[in-house]
Design an enzyme around this catalytic site. Structure first.
Site, mmCIF file in Angstrom:
data_model
loop_
_atom_site.group_PDB
_atom_site.id
_atom_site.type_symbol
_atom_site.label_atom_id
_atom_site.label_comp_id
_atom_site.label_asym_id
_atom_site.label_seq_id
_atom_site.Cartn_x
_atom_site.Cartn_y
_atom_site.Cartn_z
ATOM 1 N N ASP A 1 29.141 44.048 0.080
ATOM 2 C CA ASP A 1 29.863 43.664 -1.139
ATOM 3 C C ASP A 1 31.357 43.900 -0.952
ATOM 4 O O ASP A 1 31.767 44.725 -0.128
ATOM 5 C CB ASP A 1 29.390 44.514 -2.324
ATOM 6 C CG ASP A 1 27.928 44.266 -2.655
ATOM 7 O OD1 ASP A 1 27.393 43.213 -2.250
ATOM 8 O OD2 ASP A 1 27.329 45.133 -3.311
HETATM 9 N N1 URA Z 1 23.444 46.949 -1.022
HETATM 10 C C1 URA Z 1 24.390 46.728 -1.972
HETATM 11 O O1 URA Z 1 24.118 46.834 -3.162
HETATM 12 N N2 URA Z 1 25.630 46.399 -1.563
HETATM 13 C C2 URA Z 1 26.002 46.315 -0.270
HETATM 14 O O2 URA Z 1 27.166 46.026 0.035
HETATM 15 C C3 URA Z 1 25.012 46.554 0.701
HETATM 16 C C4 URA Z 1 23.736 46.871 0.308
#
Ligand code: URA
Length: 244
Positions: A106
């Protein structure tokens, strides 16, 4: 390496543009097996000696595999109309490569992103059946409970009804606000959604390991280095392992 066009060989080996390669060729700076060669469409093989301005040129590796420590605020994509991407952070050194992140983090997450131009490799490690383990250090807003640990182990059912594969979670701090999570899947926002089931929010999320290869501690946020051949092999092997 198979036979390749001389202009392509030069752009990849020297990380230059097509027009720069054309210029070197037309000026007679390129010599193949002792003979000046001005034609970009000449096919060369790995056995042939190519020199530019008298210096030997070594063929570029067929594919690029990079370990990036993604900083917060950067998007896991090749291009983005608004935000800086993980590929923007490395692209300057690879002007002729079609790089992309093999797996996403993310925008707010940090840590290990693997960047490559090898589509088959990315497919291998991202395929849902292949289960490459990925490890995250996660800051949560509520202390970890035995219920969450057990739920992660058996398979959390997300709000939309999807059942996650078993994952592990354990506390890293005594107060239970910092935890390590290991997943073998890559569902969108997976960790945030898994904790969300317990009403728990995620404050920080950092990926520290992919397929048994830890993010290099010497890489500050935004820094990257090539993966070694051995590291690529280890990640590839992790993709071939069956679920325990
Ligand atoms: N899970 C998430 O919620 N975000 C990420 O960036 C990676 C795994």
């Amino acid at each position: 390496m198979e036979m390749v066009r001389l202009d392509k060989f030069l752009t990849q080996a020297l990380a230059i543009t097509r027009s720069q390669a054309k210029e070197l060729l037309s000026k007679g700076r390129v010599v193949v097996d002792g003979v000046v060669c001005k034609k970009g469409d000449t096919k060369v093989s790995p056995a042939q000696e190519v020199t530019v301005n008298g210096k030997g040129v070594t063929a570029a590796a067929e594919y690029v595999y990079l370990m990036l420590n993604k900083p917060e605020g950067i998007v896991s994509a090749s291009r983005d109309p608004r935000d800086k991407t993980v590929v923007d952070l490395v692209a300057e050194q690879f002007p002729r490569r079609e790089l992309f992140p093999a797996g996403r983090l993310d925008k707010t997450s940090t840590g290990f992103v693997l960047i490559t131009d090898d589509g088959a490799f990315a497919h291998e490690i991202l395929h849902p059946k292949h289960h490459v383990p990925k490890t995250y250090v996660v800051g949560i807003d509520t202390p970890l409970t035995a219920e969450m640990i057990q739920g992660f182990e058996t398979g959390v059912i997300l709000a939309d009804g999807q059942t996650m594969e078993p994952a592990s979670v354990k506390a890293l701090s005594e107060d239970g606000f910092l935890v390590r999570v290991q997943l073998r899947q890559g569902v969108y926002h997976q960790i945030k959604r898994m904790f969300g089931v317990y009403g728990v929010g995620v404050n920080t999320l950092h990926r520290e390991d992919i397929g048994g290869i830890a993010l290099d501690k010497n890489l500050a946020p935004g820094e990257w280095r090539p993966l070694t051949e051995r590291e690529v092999q280890i990640i590839r092997k992790a993709a071939q392992k069956k679920m325990p």
